[in-house]
Write a protein that holds these residues in place. Structure first.
Motif, PDB file in Angstrom:
ATOM      1  N   TRP A   1       0.840  -0.906   0.136  1.00 58.68           N
ATOM      2  CA  TRP A   1      -0.465   0.110   0.031  1.00 58.68           C
ATOM      3  C   TRP A   1       0.850   1.211   0.468  1.00 58.68           C
ATOM      4  CZ3 TRP A   1      -5.076  -0.086   4.052  1.00 58.68           C
ATOM      5  CH2 TRP A   1      -5.218  -0.973   3.666  1.00 58.68           C
TER       6      TRP A   1
ATOM      7  N   VAL B   1       2.661   1.843  -3.374  1.00 62.32           N
ATOM      8  CA  VAL B   1       1.781   2.788  -4.423  1.00 62.32           C
ATOM      9  C   VAL B   1       1.163   4.041  -3.855  1.00 62.32           C
ATOM     10  CG1 VAL B   1      -0.646   2.294  -4.818  1.00 62.32           C
ATOM     11  CG2 VAL B   1       0.650   0.438  -4.559  1.00 62.32           C
ATOM     12  N   LEU B   2       1.391   4.198  -2.591  1.00 65.46           N
ATOM     13  CA  LEU B   2       1.322   5.354  -2.258  1.00 65.46           C
ATOM     14  C   LEU B   2       2.179   6.800  -2.323  1.00 65.46           C
ATOM     15  CD1 LEU B   2      -1.480   4.673   0.855  1.00 65.46           C
ATOM     16  CD2 LEU B   2      -2.157   5.694  -1.685  1.00 65.46           C
TER      17      LEU B   2
ATOM     18  N   GLY C   1       1.122   5.820  -6.823  1.00 60.73           N
ATOM     19  CA  GLY C   1       0.195   4.070  -7.518  1.00 60.73           C
ATOM     20  C   GLY C   1      -0.751   4.681  -9.241  1.00 60.73           C
TER      21      GLY C   1
ATOM     22  N   THR D   1      -7.879  -1.754  -0.296  1.00 58.51           N
ATOM     23  CA  THR D   1      -6.641  -1.481  -1.009  1.00 58.51           C
ATOM     24  C   THR D   1      -6.854  -0.406  -2.005  1.00 58.51           C
ATOM     25  OG1 THR D   1      -5.212  -3.709  -0.221  1.00 58.51           O
ATOM     26  CG2 THR D   1      -4.566  -1.521  -1.984  1.00 58.51           C
TER      27      THR D   1
ATOM     28  N   ASP E   1      -6.153   3.898  -2.135  1.00 64.35           N
ATOM     29  CA  ASP E   1      -5.664   4.424  -2.931  1.00 64.35           C
ATOM     30  C   ASP E   1      -6.441   5.679  -4.175  1.00 64.35           C
ATOM     31  OD1 ASP E   1      -3.141   4.361  -5.126  1.00 64.35           O
ATOM     32  OD2 ASP E   1      -4.707   4.572  -6.459  1.00 64.35           O
TER      33      ASP E   1
ATOM     34  N   GLN F   1      -6.510   8.775  -2.042  1.00 67.12           N
ATOM     35  CA  GLN F   1      -5.168   9.126  -1.899  1.00 67.12           C
ATOM     36  C   GLN F   1      -5.250   9.651  -3.131  1.00 67.12           C
ATOM     37  OE1 GLN F   1      -2.551   9.351   0.679  1.00 67.12           O
ATOM     38  NE2 GLN F   1      -3.781   8.686   2.151  1.00 67.12           N
ATOM     39  N   CYS F   2      -5.299   9.320  -4.476  1.00 65.11           N
ATOM     40  CA  CYS F   2      -5.742   9.735  -5.064  1.00 65.11           C
ATOM     41  C   CYS F   2      -6.589  11.554  -5.736  1.00 65.11           C
ATOM     42  CB  CYS F   2      -6.175   9.005  -6.445  1.00 65.11           C
ATOM     43  SG  CYS F   2      -5.154   7.568  -7.235  1.00 65.11           S
TER      44      CYS F   2
END
Length: 209
Positions: free
Chosen positions: A14, A17-18, A22, A86, A90, A93-94
């Motif tokens: 995770w 990716v972040l 990601g 997950t 993401d 966060q995106c």
């Protein structure tokens, strides 16, 4: 018992990716995720086969925010799978959202300690869905907290919170069709996040035209 170190190790994918951008690398609004052969009604987005809307317009207590999701044609999200969790983290966060907590569709109001999703199915307890770190094992607040959140301060794992706190909901919709537009939204921030109540009370949302 799962240690904090174990959690950090398991969360490495995770974090990678972040921090690396990601699924946002190409475009903040175009996450490349498995579509699972379904079409989601805009503005919800397909996350691991789930039509999801992180509702940053409506904000309020758990019951009111469930009603807000239902008024749009869906219900609060059921995050029952680590892969979906997950993808959801993401996605948040995106989009650049930075809330501490988001309401999810889980509660143990009917029977203390027996957590259920809004569709009536049992919520899987323990790791890898609930936050579990040394002396902090969720859910851990008893009758003071009967509603489910995704918690930023717990790496977006599940935690229990008081149902009368004010948070934004994460809504889930059936594939196809279109969301029902709403003419009002609860957008008031208050200090109720610190309130403690053994009997959560359903209170009508404050609305603004």
């Amino acid at each position: 018992m799962v240690s904090c170190r174990s959690i950090c190790l398991r969360m490495k994918p995770w974090i990678f990716v972040l921090l690396s951008g990601g699924l946002c690398a190409a475009s903040p609004s175009e996450a490349v995720l498995p579509q699972h052969g379904i079409e989601c009604p805009p503005p919800s987005e397909n996350l691991e086969g789930h039509c999801i809307l992180v509702d940053m317009v409506n904000m309020g207590i758990w019951h009111d925010m469930r009603a807000a999701c239902q008024e749009q044609g869906g219900d609060m999200a059921k995050v029952h799978d680590p892969n979906f969790m997950t993808a959801l983290v993401d996605h948040i966060q995106c989009l650049g959202y930075d809330e501490d907590f988001y309401w999810l569709g889980g509660t143990d109001e009917e029977m203390e300690g027996h957590w259920k999703w809004v569709d009536g199915t049992d919520i899987r307890m323990g790791f890898p869905l609930w936050f579990h770190c040394e002396d902090v094992v969720e859910p851990n607040s008893g009758t003071r907290a009967n509603c489910l959140v995704s918690a930023k301060n717990a790496y977006f794992y599940l935690r229990d919170q008081n149902c009368i706190n004010y948070y934004h909901p994460i809504c889930e919709f059936p594939p196809g069709g279109a969301l029902t537009s709403t003419t009002s939204a609860t957008t008031v921030r208050t200090t109720t996040e610190t309130l403690v109540s053994t009997t959560p009370i359903y209170t009508p949302s404050t609305t603004f035209s």
